[in-house]
Design an enzyme around this catalytic site. Structure first.
Site, PDB file in Angstrom:
ATOM      1  N   LYS A   1     -22.156  16.647  39.749  1.00 33.45           N
ATOM      2  CA  LYS A   1     -22.186  16.208  41.222  1.00 33.45           C
ATOM      3  C   LYS A   1     -23.294  17.518  41.888  1.00 33.45           C
ATOM      4  CE  LYS A   1     -21.661  13.065  41.574  1.00 33.45           C
ATOM      5  NZ  LYS A   1     -22.581  11.826  41.090  1.00 33.45           N
TER       6      LYS A   1
ATOM      7  N   GLY B   1     -26.336  17.799  41.519  1.00 30.37           N
ATOM      8  CA  GLY B   1     -27.870  17.533  41.553  1.00 30.37           C
ATOM      9  C   GLY B   1     -28.457  17.295  40.103  1.00 30.37           C
TER      10      GLY B   1
ATOM     11  N   HIS C   1     -22.831  18.851  31.003  1.00 27.73           N
ATOM     12  CA  HIS C   1     -21.930  19.546  32.114  1.00 27.73           C
ATOM     13  C   HIS C   1     -20.983  20.572  31.277  1.00 27.73           C
ATOM     14  CE1 HIS C   1     -23.121  16.633  34.944  1.00 27.73           C
ATOM     15  NE2 HIS C   1     -22.644  15.899  34.773  1.00 27.73           N
TER      16      HIS C   1
ATOM     17  N   ARG D   1     -24.351  23.899  43.095  1.00 31.15           N
ATOM     18  CA  ARG D   1     -24.406  23.273  44.587  1.00 31.15           C
ATOM     19  C   ARG D   1     -23.173  23.724  45.278  1.00 31.15           C
ATOM     20  NH1 ARG D   1     -23.822  16.675  45.759  1.00 31.15           N
ATOM     21  NH2 ARG D   1     -24.416  16.997  48.081  1.00 31.15           N
TER      22      ARG D   1
ATOM     23  N   SER E   1     -18.736  15.161  46.840  1.00 28.23           N
ATOM     24  CA  SER E   1     -19.689  14.182  46.024  1.00 28.23           C
ATOM     25  C   SER E   1     -18.793  13.687  44.778  1.00 28.23           C
ATOM     26  CB  SER E   1     -20.860  14.917  45.472  1.00 28.23           C
ATOM     27  OG  SER E   1     -21.788  14.104  44.924  1.00 28.23           O
TER      28      SER E   1
HETATM   29  P1  A3P Z   1     -23.765  12.882  47.167  1.00 26.17           P
HETATM   30  O1  A3P Z   1     -22.854  12.202  46.513  1.00 26.17           O
HETATM   31  O2  A3P Z   1     -23.547  14.036  47.968  1.00 26.17           O
HETATM   32  O3  A3P Z   1     -24.958  12.110  47.915  1.00 26.17           O
HETATM   33  P2  A3P Z   1     -25.384  14.466  39.900  1.00 26.17           P
HETATM   34  O4  A3P Z   1     -26.458  13.879  39.515  1.00 26.17           O
HETATM   35  O5  A3P Z   1     -24.946  16.060  39.559  1.00 26.17           O
HETATM   36  O6  A3P Z   1     -24.156  13.594  39.773  1.00 26.17           O
HETATM   37  O7  A3P Z   1     -25.370  14.721  41.521  1.00 26.17           O
HETATM   38  C1  A3P Z   1     -25.413  13.549  42.371  1.00 26.17           C
HETATM   39  C2  A3P Z   1     -25.679  13.941  43.761  1.00 26.17           C
HETATM   40  O8  A3P Z   1     -26.813  14.327  44.047  1.00 26.17           O
HETATM   41  C3  A3P Z   1     -25.350  13.013  44.851  1.00 26.17           C
HETATM   42  O9  A3P Z   1     -24.818  13.557  45.988  1.00 26.17           O
HETATM   43  C4  A3P Z   1     -26.607  12.301  44.927  1.00 26.17           C
HETATM   44  O10 A3P Z   1     -26.854  11.554  45.995  1.00 26.17           O
HETATM   45  C5  A3P Z   1     -27.440  13.610  45.036  1.00 26.17           C
HETATM   46  N1  A3P Z   1     -28.928  13.344  44.685  1.00 26.17           N
HETATM   47  C6  A3P Z   1     -29.166  12.681  43.643  1.00 26.17           C
HETATM   48  N2  A3P Z   1     -30.765  12.595  43.601  1.00 26.17           N
HETATM   49  C7  A3P Z   1     -31.169  13.400  44.827  1.00 26.17           C
HETATM   50  C8  A3P Z   1     -32.524  13.413  45.530  1.00 26.17           C
HETATM   51  N3  A3P Z   1     -33.448  13.084  45.030  1.00 26.17           N
HETATM   52  N4  A3P Z   1     -32.304  14.134  46.870  1.00 26.17           N
HETATM   53  C9  A3P Z   1     -31.002  14.602  47.280  1.00 26.17           C
HETATM   54  N5  A3P Z   1     -29.852  14.701  46.675  1.00 26.17           N
HETATM   55  C10 A3P Z   1     -30.067  13.754  45.341  1.00 26.17           C
END
Ligand code: A3P
Length: 304
Positions: A56, A58, A118, A140, A148
């Protein structure tokens, strides 16, 4: 052919929610350790690019940026028809009736191969280090990361039951999460960066603040020089709202996730923790954070 590996909910029986297991001192679930021999013996190639994150942080965003930078122009049909999680395989995942991440990675037709993990740094297959692969780590801030992860646990059937928010937050602070402690993860990778020069450590908050600047840094690290037009295409294509609409990037093709409970592309913001933490939780979290995060050189921003 990997392009045909499309999965629909009907093709797959829903796996049961797993429980946490202690795996060499790190909390994991069977879905990430059942294929361990193949993970540890994975044969990295010198031009592989490993994208490592705590869940989570990004991951998907950075995977998509890199995938577009490398293959957006040469393989547009791939962008339109192959889900991102098959274009950038998740190395250690092994879910019943789905191809294992190691197999997907072995079958990847691209050069370079973009591979996601991960794993905490001590679990990375040694061939990545032996081959001197480029590694990108995305981190993050702990508060938004926890929020998240909580919502992800609610919507993803291969995560343990998250419980209510306060239970989840307590577990997060204690490292009782899949892939272990956030604190150990970000610190372990930060330490690795001090000795392994081909590691680019980046922050979600920086990406939010100035995506273009971070894409420039990524390009510099991997040795790409996209045209201004190409860079603009990548920046636009990977904006939150665009990725949210993109079926190949928003995980809507993944049967184990229920986006009605909480969409994978949820908010994409810095600071959503303020909508979740009570004042008391915030105070306790900050105090615990100070105890665990002693390295002054690793600094996170909880606001941008
Ligand atoms: P949130 O749950 O806070 O919205 P991962 O890919 O590591 O699983 O992380 C997912 C998180 O990254 C989620 O956060 C998701 O919305 C955010 N995310 C994915 N793509 C994004 C983008 N283009 N811009 C901003 N946040 C993004």
């Amino acid at each position: 052919m990997i392009y045909l590996l499309q999965h629909t909910p009907k093709q797959m029986e829903m796996p049961p929610r797993p429980s946490l297991l202690d795996f060499h001192g790190v909390s994991m679930t069977k879905y990430f350790i059942d294929n361990w021999d193949n993970v540890q013996n994975f044969k990295a190639r010198p031009d592989d690019i490993l994208i490592a994150t705590y869940p989570k942080a990004g991951t998907t965003w950075v995977c998509y940026i890199l995938d577009l930078l490398y293959f957006g122009q040469t393989c547009p049909e791939r962008q339109a028809s192959v889900p991102l999680h098959e274009r950038v395989p998740f190395l250690e995942i092994t879910i019943p009736s789905q191809p294992a991440g190691t197999d997907l990675a072995d079958q990847l037709p691209t050069t370079p191969r973009l591979i996601k993990t991960h794993l905490p740094v001590q679990f990375i297959p040694k061939s990545f280090w032996e081959q001197n692969c480029r590694v990108i780590y995305v981190a993050r801030n702990a508060k938004d990361n926890a929020v998240s992860y909580f919502h992800f646990g609610r919507m993803n059937n291969v995560q343990p039951e998250p419980g209510d928010w306060s239970t989840f937050l307590q577990n997060f602070m204690e490292g009782k999460m899949v892939f272990g402690s956030w604190y150990d993860h970000v610190n372990g990778w930060w330490e690795k960066k001090q000795t392994y020069s081909k590691l680019h450590y980046m922050f979600y908050e920086d990406l939010i603040e100035d995506t273009g600047r971070e894409i420039d840094r990524l390009c510099y690290f991997v040795g790409l020089s996209p045209s201004a037009e190409e860079k603009e295409r990548v920046t636009t294509g990977t904006k939150f709202d665009n990725m949210k609409q993109d079926k190949m990037a928003n995980y809507s093709t993944v049967p184990v996730m229920n986006h009605k409970v909480s969409p994978f592309m949820r908010k994409g913001k810095v600071g959503d923790w303020k909508n979740h933490f009570t004042v008391a939780q915030n105070g306790e979290f900050d105090e615990d954070y100070r105890q665990k995060m002693k390295n002054p050189s690793l600094r996170f921003r909880t606001e941008v």
